[in-house]
Design an enzyme around this catalytic site. Structure first.
Site, PDB file in Angstrom:
ATOM      1  N   GLY A   1       0.825  -1.207   0.000  1.00 44.47           N
ATOM      2  CA  GLY A   1       0.000   0.000   0.000  1.00 44.47           C
ATOM      3  C   GLY A   1       0.858   1.256   0.000  1.00 44.47           C
ATOM      4  O   GLY A   1       1.870   1.308   0.672  1.00 44.47           O
TER       5      GLY A   1
ATOM      6  N   ARG B   1      13.891   9.647  -1.569  1.00 48.87           N
ATOM      7  CA  ARG B   1      14.843  10.767  -1.719  1.00 48.87           C
ATOM      8  C   ARG B   1      16.001  10.630  -0.722  1.00 48.87           C
ATOM      9  O   ARG B   1      17.177  10.804  -1.081  1.00 48.87           O
ATOM     10  CB  ARG B   1      14.099  12.074  -1.484  1.00 48.87           C
ATOM     11  CG  ARG B   1      14.965  13.316  -1.347  1.00 48.87           C
ATOM     12  CD  ARG B   1      14.073  14.510  -1.059  1.00 48.87           C
ATOM     13  NE  ARG B   1      14.796  15.750  -0.830  1.00 48.87           N
ATOM     14  CZ  ARG B   1      15.222  16.173   0.354  1.00 48.87           C
ATOM     15  NH1 ARG B   1      15.044  15.409   1.418  1.00 48.87           N
ATOM     16  NH2 ARG B   1      15.838  17.334   0.478  1.00 48.87           N
TER      17      ARG B   1
ATOM     18  N   ARG C   1      19.882  10.112  -1.868  1.00 41.91           N
ATOM     19  CA  ARG C   1      20.905  11.137  -1.581  1.00 41.91           C
ATOM     20  C   ARG C   1      21.944  10.644  -0.580  1.00 41.91           C
ATOM     21  O   ARG C   1      23.128  10.983  -0.690  1.00 41.91           O
ATOM     22  CB  ARG C   1      20.224  12.424  -1.115  1.00 41.91           C
ATOM     23  CG  ARG C   1      19.469  13.058  -2.277  1.00 41.91           C
ATOM     24  CD  ARG C   1      19.081  14.477  -2.060  1.00 41.91           C
ATOM     25  NE  ARG C   1      18.567  15.024  -3.317  1.00 41.91           N
ATOM     26  CZ  ARG C   1      17.965  16.191  -3.424  1.00 41.91           C
ATOM     27  NH1 ARG C   1      17.804  16.956  -2.358  1.00 41.91           N
ATOM     28  NH2 ARG C   1      17.541  16.617  -4.590  1.00 41.91           N
TER      29      ARG C   1
ATOM     30  N   ARG D   1       1.271  -4.732  -5.841  1.00 41.69           N
ATOM     31  CA  ARG D   1       1.242  -6.006  -5.132  1.00 41.69           C
ATOM     32  C   ARG D   1       1.607  -7.061  -6.169  1.00 41.69           C
ATOM     33  O   ARG D   1       1.116  -7.021  -7.295  1.00 41.69           O
ATOM     34  CB  ARG D   1      -0.130  -6.236  -4.515  1.00 41.69           C
ATOM     35  CG  ARG D   1      -0.412  -5.193  -3.423  1.00 41.69           C
ATOM     36  CD  ARG D   1      -1.433  -5.656  -2.411  1.00 41.69           C
ATOM     37  NE  ARG D   1      -1.317  -4.882  -1.176  1.00 41.69           N
ATOM     38  CZ  ARG D   1      -1.944  -3.723  -0.948  1.00 41.69           C
ATOM     39  NH1 ARG D   1      -2.721  -3.194  -1.857  1.00 41.69           N
ATOM     40  NH2 ARG D   1      -1.787  -3.097   0.203  1.00 41.69           N
ATOM     41  N   SER D   2       2.499  -7.959  -5.815  1.00 39.92           N
ATOM     42  CA  SER D   2       2.998  -8.938  -6.777  1.00 39.92           C
ATOM     43  C   SER D   2       2.770 -10.354  -6.284  1.00 39.92           C
ATOM     44  O   SER D   2       3.394 -10.786  -5.316  1.00 39.92           O
ATOM     45  CB  SER D   2       4.497  -8.697  -7.007  1.00 39.92           C
ATOM     46  OG  SER D   2       5.047  -9.755  -7.746  1.00 39.92           O
TER      47      SER D   2
ATOM     48  N   GLY E   1       5.284  -2.496   4.090  1.00 39.31           N
ATOM     49  CA  GLY E   1       4.772  -3.043   5.348  1.00 39.31           C
ATOM     50  C   GLY E   1       5.257  -4.467   5.588  1.00 39.31           C
ATOM     51  O   GLY E   1       6.206  -4.927   4.942  1.00 39.31           O
ATOM     52  N   ASP E   2       4.587  -5.183   6.486  1.00 35.27           N
ATOM     53  CA  ASP E   2       5.103  -6.500   6.887  1.00 35.27           C
ATOM     54  C   ASP E   2       5.061  -7.516   5.743  1.00 35.27           C
ATOM     55  O   ASP E   2       5.926  -8.384   5.660  1.00 35.27           O
ATOM     56  CB  ASP E   2       4.387  -7.025   8.136  1.00 35.27           C
ATOM     57  CG  ASP E   2       2.898  -7.184   7.935  1.00 35.27           C
ATOM     58  OD1 ASP E   2       2.333  -6.500   7.064  1.00 35.27           O
ATOM     59  OD2 ASP E   2       2.287  -7.998   8.658  1.00 35.27           O
TER      60      ASP E   2
ATOM     61  N   THR F   1       3.773   2.506   5.840  1.00 35.27           N
ATOM     62  CA  THR F   1       2.358   2.136   5.752  1.00 35.27           C
ATOM     63  C   THR F   1       1.545   3.096   6.598  1.00 35.27           C
ATOM     64  O   THR F   1       1.966   3.461   7.700  1.00 35.27           O
ATOM     65  CB  THR F   1       2.089   0.682   6.231  1.00 35.27           C
ATOM     66  OG1 THR F   1       0.719   0.565   6.622  1.00 35.27           O
ATOM     67  CG2 THR F   1       2.946   0.284   7.410  1.00 35.27           C
TER      68      THR F   1
ATOM     69  N   ASP G   1      -0.947   2.414   8.155  1.00 34.25           N
ATOM     70  CA  ASP G   1      -1.624   1.683   9.237  1.00 34.25           C
ATOM     71  C   ASP G   1      -0.879   1.733  10.578  1.00 34.25           C
ATOM     72  O   ASP G   1      -1.473   1.461  11.616  1.00 34.25           O
ATOM     73  CB  ASP G   1      -1.823   0.215   8.832  1.00 34.25           C
ATOM     74  CG  ASP G   1      -2.582   0.094   7.516  1.00 34.25           C
ATOM     75  OD1 ASP G   1      -3.395   0.991   7.238  1.00 34.25           O
ATOM     76  OD2 ASP G   1      -2.369  -0.884   6.783  1.00 34.25           O
TER      77      ASP G   1
ATOM     78  N   ASP H   1       1.061  -0.381  11.800  1.00 31.91           N
ATOM     79  CA  ASP H   1       0.758  -1.674  12.412  1.00 31.91           C
ATOM     80  C   ASP H   1       1.978  -2.581  12.531  1.00 31.91           C
ATOM     81  O   ASP H   1       1.831  -3.795  12.673  1.00 31.91           O
ATOM     82  CB  ASP H   1      -0.336  -2.388  11.590  1.00 31.91           C
ATOM     83  CG  ASP H   1       0.087  -2.607  10.138  1.00 31.91           C
ATOM     84  OD1 ASP H   1       1.097  -2.012   9.706  1.00 31.91           O
ATOM     85  OD2 ASP H   1      -0.601  -3.369   9.440  1.00 31.91           O
TER      86      ASP H   1
ATOM     87  N   ARG I   1      -6.279  -1.989   8.029  1.00 33.08           N
ATOM     88  CA  ARG I   1      -6.220  -3.443   7.812  1.00 33.08           C
ATOM     89  C   ARG I   1      -6.546  -4.198   9.105  1.00 33.08           C
ATOM     90  O   ARG I   1      -7.587  -3.970   9.679  1.00 33.08           O
ATOM     91  CB  ARG I   1      -4.861  -3.852   7.231  1.00 33.08           C
ATOM     92  CG  ARG I   1      -4.649  -3.233   5.858  1.00 33.08           C
ATOM     93  CD  ARG I   1      -3.791  -4.075   5.002  1.00 33.08           C
ATOM     94  NE  ARG I   1      -2.468  -4.195   5.588  1.00 33.08           N
ATOM     95  CZ  ARG I   1      -1.469  -4.832   5.022  1.00 33.08           C
ATOM     96  NH1 ARG I   1      -1.633  -5.403   3.860  1.00 33.08           N
ATOM     97  NH2 ARG I   1      -0.302  -4.896   5.593  1.00 33.08           N
TER      98      ARG I   1
ATOM     99  N   GLY J   1     -12.085  13.302  19.316  1.00 30.80           N
ATOM    100  CA  GLY J   1     -13.063  13.340  20.410  1.00 30.80           C
ATOM    101  C   GLY J   1     -14.255  12.434  20.164  1.00 30.80           C
ATOM    102  O   GLY J   1     -15.387  12.745  20.546  1.00 30.80           O
TER     103      GLY J   1
HETATM  104  P1  ADP Z   1       2.443  -4.472   2.854  1.00 27.58           P
HETATM  105  O1  ADP Z   1       3.903  -4.548   2.541  1.00 27.58           O
HETATM  106  O2  ADP Z   1       1.953  -3.060   2.888  1.00 27.58           O
HETATM  107  O3  ADP Z   1       2.079  -5.306   4.056  1.00 27.58           O
HETATM  108  P2  ADP Z   1       1.294  -6.525   1.132  1.00 27.58           P
HETATM  109  O4  ADP Z   1       0.915  -7.424   2.240  1.00 27.58           O
HETATM  110  O5  ADP Z   1       0.329  -6.337   0.026  1.00 27.58           O
HETATM  111  O6  ADP Z   1       1.657  -5.058   1.591  1.00 27.58           O
HETATM  112  O7  ADP Z   1       2.659  -7.084   0.522  1.00 27.58           O
HETATM  113  C1  ADP Z   1       3.295  -6.440  -0.556  1.00 27.58           C
HETATM  114  C2  ADP Z   1       3.976  -7.453  -1.435  1.00 27.58           C
HETATM  115  O8  ADP Z   1       4.951  -8.181  -0.671  1.00 27.58           O
HETATM  116  C3  ADP Z   1       3.055  -8.546  -1.987  1.00 27.58           C
HETATM  117  O9  ADP Z   1       2.383  -8.147  -3.139  1.00 27.58           O
HETATM  118  C4  ADP Z   1       4.030  -9.662  -2.272  1.00 27.58           C
HETATM  119  O10 ADP Z   1       4.701  -9.459  -3.480  1.00 27.58           O
HETATM  120  C5  ADP Z   1       5.028  -9.522  -1.119  1.00 27.58           C
HETATM  121  N1  ADP Z   1       4.647 -10.454  -0.039  1.00 27.58           N
HETATM  122  C6  ADP Z   1       3.627 -10.317   0.829  1.00 27.58           C
HETATM  123  N2  ADP Z   1       3.543 -11.378   1.662  1.00 27.58           N
HETATM  124  C7  ADP Z   1       4.541 -12.222   1.301  1.00 27.58           C
HETATM  125  C8  ADP Z   1       4.988 -13.495   1.772  1.00 27.58           C
HETATM  126  N3  ADP Z   1       4.389 -14.133   2.768  1.00 27.58           N
HETATM  127  N4  ADP Z   1       6.065 -14.054   1.165  1.00 27.58           N
HETATM  128  C9  ADP Z   1       6.691 -13.419   0.143  1.00 27.58           C
HETATM  129  N5  ADP Z   1       6.314 -12.232  -0.350  1.00 27.58           N
HETATM  130  C10 ADP Z   1       5.256 -11.625   0.218  1.00 27.58           C
END
Ligand code: ADP
Length: 327
Positions: free
Chosen positions: A12, A22, A26, A73-74, A103-104, A127, A129, A131, A173, A187
């Site tokens: 996200g 940046r 740099r 997202r991949s 993020g995580d 992120t 969030d 979180d 999330r 508030g």
């Molecule tokens: P965020 O990083 O914000 O938590 P996502 O959970 O969508 O967002 O993760 C971003 C990308 O990180 C995913 O599209 C995927 O390519 C990779 N990813 C997420 N979870 C895993 C996982 N368990 N193992 C390997 N790659 C992951």
């Protein structure tokens, strides 16, 4: 010349990611690395969407929302095969160092590619969030919080004019962090968060008592990940239990919270963490996230005299960071 570092933003998007890129660019150039930007996160790594970045290519990005190298997202990166293709593209460009702002989920992927291919990798928490364990602050959170609060202040005006209860769903999330701090800052009369499972009867009673005391408007915040469902599910429950005489409306803030120019705080955090990520990489660290500490829930009890006897200083590291980033 030292090695080449690749930087990407993943998952996200959030305000301040540009400021982090940046800072990475740099700082890296400032201490002698080449730096490559990867377009569209891990998808770009798998497809070899690389572009060389220099000091000027990150000019005028500090104040811009979104991420100019884009994110994605991949699904393929979640597979070993996808990560192997990604590594091959990196290797063919002589890249063995990767900084990931995300993020995580992104960090899981980073950890995998580090372990499978022996590259050096560092995560930067980005992120809205907030979180992530290990950092009190993530890039984008402060701007998103301010956006939510600004919206709710406006909603409060109309809620008061009409004697209404507004239920406002915010992002986050699986975490209620953004919702809780939005509630504190606006508030709100109640906050539904996934971390707390038994707030419903308490909030219901509070609303009923508030009405009896003559309260004219009510704001209830719902974290999108709350176990009772989103804003509309909670509206149905409250309408059932409060009765039809209550005028209840729902507002989903949605992607509004992701956009906009980053707040000054997000720019500072992003600059600091981008800088520290490169410095940590230069010290040989890998498989870690650089976290930002000592903000929320940090309270100091300070003898009054110390407030004037001791001097608040600006560290040499901060001055070095400024010098590198202002190039
Ligand atoms: P965020 O990083 O914000 O938590 P996502 O959970 O969508 O967002 O993760 C971003 C990308 O990180 C995913 O599209 C995927 O390519 C990779 N990813 C997420 N979870 C895993 C996982 N368990 N193992 C390997 N790659 C992951």
């Amino acid at each position: 010349m030292k090695d080449t570092i690749a930087v990407l933003t993943s998952g996200g998007d959030g305000p301040g990611m540009n400021a982090a890129v940046r800072a990475v660019v740099r700082t890296a150039i400032g201490i002698g690395y080449d730096i490559i930007g990867v377009r569209r996160g891990y998808e770009g790594l798998i497809n070899g969407w690389f572009e060389e970045l220099d000091i000027r290519s990150v000019g005028n990005t500090l104040n811009r929302g979104g991420t100019f190298i884009q994110t994605a997202r991949s699904k393929r990166f979640k597979t070993e095969e996808g990560r192997r293709v990604a590594y091959e593209h990196m290797a063919s460009r002589g890249i063995n160092k990767l900084i990931v702002i995300g993020g995580d989920g992104s960090f899981r992927g980073l950890n995998d590619i580090i372990l499978e291919n022996g590259i050096q990798g560092i995560g930067v928490p980005g992120t809205i969030d907030n979180d992530l364990y290990g950092t009190e602050y993530t890039i984008g959170y402060d701007t998103a919080l301010n956006t939510a609060v600004e919206c709710i202040d406006k909603i409060r005006d109309t809620a008061t004019s009409h004697d209404r209860l507004f239920i406002i769903e915010v992002m986050g999330r699986h975490s209620g962090y953004l919702a809780m701090y939005t509630g504190i800052s606006s508030g709100a009369e109640g906050v539904f968060i996934p971390e707390s499972k038994d707030e419903y009867p308490y909030i219901l009673q509070k609303l009923q008592e508030g009405k009896k005391k003559g309260k004219k408007s009510f704001i209830v915040i719902v974290a999108e990940g709350d176990e009772l469902g989103g804003g509309f599910a909670i509206k149905d429950l409250l309408q059932r239990d409060l009765g039809e005489s209550w005028d209840i409306r729902v507002s989903i803030l949605g992607h509004l919270q992701r956009g906009g120019a980053p707040s000054a705080m997000d720019r500072v955090v992003a600059s600091r963490l981008g800088y520290e990520a490169v410095m940590a990489m230069d010290r040989g660290m890998s498989g870690i996230m650089v976290g930002y500490t000592c903000m929320n829930e940090c309270v100091n009890y300070v003898p009054l005299a110390e407030t004037w006897e001791k001097k608040k200083t600006i560290s040499d590291t901060t001055i070095d960071m400024f010098n590198k980033l202002s190039s």
